[in-house]
Design a protein around this motif. Structure first.
Motif, PDB file in Angstrom:
ATOM      1  N   LYS A 119      27.248 -30.491   7.857  1.00  0.00           N
ATOM      2  CA  LYS A 119      27.784 -29.568   8.380  1.00  0.00           C
ATOM      3  C   LYS A 119      26.902 -28.673   8.766  1.00  0.00           C
ATOM      4  O   LYS A 119      25.640 -28.304   8.149  1.00  0.00           O
ATOM      5  N   PRO A 120      27.286 -27.514   9.815  1.00  0.00           N
ATOM      6  CA  PRO A 120      26.163 -26.540  10.380  1.00  0.00           C
ATOM      7  C   PRO A 120      25.730 -25.711   9.242  1.00  0.00           C
ATOM      8  O   PRO A 120      24.855 -25.213   9.146  1.00  0.00           O
ATOM      9  N   GLU A 121      26.648 -25.622   8.193  1.00  0.00           N
ATOM     10  CA  GLU A 121      26.159 -24.675   7.023  1.00  0.00           C
ATOM     11  C   GLU A 121      25.284 -25.259   6.027  1.00  0.00           C
ATOM     12  O   GLU A 121      24.688 -24.800   5.320  1.00  0.00           O
ATOM     13  N   ASP A 122      24.814 -26.663   6.320  1.00  0.00           N
ATOM     14  CA  ASP A 122      23.782 -27.334   5.762  1.00  0.00           C
ATOM     15  C   ASP A 122      22.315 -27.056   6.080  1.00  0.00           C
ATOM     16  O   ASP A 122      21.416 -27.408   5.624  1.00  0.00           O
ATOM     17  N   THR A 123      22.501 -26.181   7.450  1.00  0.00           N
ATOM     18  CA  THR A 123      21.247 -25.799   8.088  1.00  0.00           C
ATOM     19  C   THR A 123      20.429 -24.964   6.922  1.00  0.00           C
ATOM     20  O   THR A 123      20.700 -24.212   6.258  1.00  0.00           O
ATOM     21  N   GLY A 124      19.146 -25.500   7.027  1.00  0.00           N
ATOM     22  CA  GLY A 124      18.030 -24.670   6.186  1.00  0.00           C
ATOM     23  C   GLY A 124      16.744 -25.711   5.904  1.00  0.00           C
ATOM     24  O   GLY A 124      16.773 -26.546   6.301  1.00  0.00           O
ATOM     25  N   VAL A 125      16.006 -24.702   5.161  1.00  0.00           N
ATOM     26  CA  VAL A 125      14.762 -25.523   4.866  1.00  0.00           C
ATOM     27  C   VAL A 125      14.800 -26.065   3.448  1.00  0.00           C
ATOM     28  O   VAL A 125      15.431 -25.300   2.538  1.00  0.00           O
ATOM     29  N   TYR A 126      14.633 -27.266   3.165  1.00  0.00           N
ATOM     30  CA  TYR A 126      14.736 -27.859   1.994  1.00  0.00           C
ATOM     31  C   TYR A 126      13.678 -28.105   1.590  1.00  0.00           C
ATOM     32  O   TYR A 126      12.622 -28.838   2.039  1.00  0.00           O
ATOM     33  N   GLY A 136       8.641 -27.209   2.481  1.00  0.00           N
ATOM     34  CA  GLY A 136       9.915 -27.635   2.778  1.00  0.00           C
ATOM     35  C   GLY A 136       9.936 -28.496   4.174  1.00  0.00           C
ATOM     36  O   GLY A 136       9.062 -28.710   4.784  1.00  0.00           O
ATOM     37  N   THR A 137      11.330 -28.849   4.367  1.00  0.00           N
ATOM     38  CA  THR A 137      11.427 -29.824   5.654  1.00  0.00           C
ATOM     39  C   THR A 137      12.745 -29.077   6.143  1.00  0.00           C
ATOM     40  O   THR A 137      13.704 -28.713   5.442  1.00  0.00           O
ATOM     41  N   GLN A 138      12.548 -28.662   7.414  1.00  0.00           N
ATOM     42  CA  GLN A 138      13.704 -28.064   8.148  1.00  0.00           C
ATOM     43  C   GLN A 138      14.881 -29.010   8.505  1.00  0.00           C
ATOM     44  O   GLN A 138      14.438 -30.046   9.260  1.00  0.00           O
ATOM     45  N   VAL A 139      16.001 -28.748   8.392  1.00  0.00           N
ATOM     46  CA  VAL A 139      17.325 -29.494   8.813  1.00  0.00           C
ATOM     47  C   VAL A 139      18.049 -28.541   9.494  1.00  0.00           C
ATOM     48  O   VAL A 139      18.351 -27.555   8.882  1.00  0.00           O
ATOM     49  N   THR A 140      18.387 -28.991  10.600  1.00  0.00           N
ATOM     50  CA  THR A 140      19.314 -28.431  11.521  1.00  0.00           C
ATOM     51  C   THR A 140      20.317 -29.025  11.874  1.00  0.00           C
ATOM     52  O   THR A 140      20.176 -30.100  12.542  1.00  0.00           O
ATOM     53  N   VAL A 141      21.448 -28.347  11.519  1.00  0.00           N
ATOM     54  CA  VAL A 141      22.793 -29.221  12.086  1.00  0.00           C
ATOM     55  C   VAL A 141      23.544 -28.564  13.010  1.00  0.00           C
ATOM     56  O   VAL A 141      23.781 -27.352  12.910  1.00  0.00           O
ATOM     57  N   SER A 142      23.521 -29.065  14.164  1.00  0.00           N
ATOM     58  CA  SER A 142      24.440 -28.536  15.267  1.00  0.00           C
ATOM     59  C   SER A 142      25.766 -28.757  15.310  1.00  0.00           C
ATOM     60  O   SER A 142      26.223 -29.758  14.975  1.00  0.00           O
ATOM     61  N   SER A 143      26.694 -27.950  15.897  1.00  0.00           N
ATOM     62  CA  SER A 143      28.087 -28.212  15.939  1.00  0.00           C
ATOM     63  C   SER A 143      28.708 -28.814  16.910  1.00  0.00           C
ATOM     64  O   SER A 143      27.933 -28.844  18.107  1.00  0.00           O
TER      65      SER A 143
END
Length: 128
Positions: free
Chosen positions: A87-94, A121-128
């Motif tokens: 989901k878009p709210e999963d976006t962030g640096v993991y 970290g590794t960046q995760v970006t979830v687009s809507s």
């Protein structure tokens, strides 16, 4: 010195999947608890999922329960985070983190301030 390196981040559409891998240099892998933490834009760091390598006890943040799966490969000394139905709210640096402790995964996840080793970290970006 323990080293952790996270791989697998990227751009993914909502509803898609992504797998993160945390490759470690831990010698006695079964004596460690390892987890994934996320820092979303404008938010504090939060725990996502953790695993106790000794008995594979796992913990998930309620926001990802049923969508994410954490697993470990003792031979490869790697911890994975399978992210499904993102989901878009999963976006962030993991970030992955580890500590030489035998403890319930939930307790480890909630003690981030006491964790010894952190990877970049590794960046995760979830687009809507």
């Amino acid at each position: 010195e323990v080293q952790l390196q996270a791989f697998g981040g990227g751009l993914v559409q909502a509803g898609g999947s992504l797998t993160l891998a945390c490759v470690t240099s831990i010698f006695s892998f079964d004596d460690y608890a390892i987890g994934w933490f996320r820092r979303a834009p404008g938010k504090d760091r939060e725990e996502i999922s953790c695993i106790s390598s000794r008995d594979a006890n796992v913990y998930y943040n309620d926001a990802v329960k049923g969508r994410f799966t954490i697993s470990s490969d003792t031979g490869e000394k790697t911890v994975y985070l399978q992210m499904n139905n993102v989901k878009p709210e999963d976006t962030g640096v993991y970030y992955c983190a580890a500590k030489a402790v035998i403890i319930r995964a939930g307790a480890f996840c909630r003690s981030a301030n006491l964790i010894h080793y952190w990877g970049k970290g590794t960046q995760v970006t979830v687009s809507s």
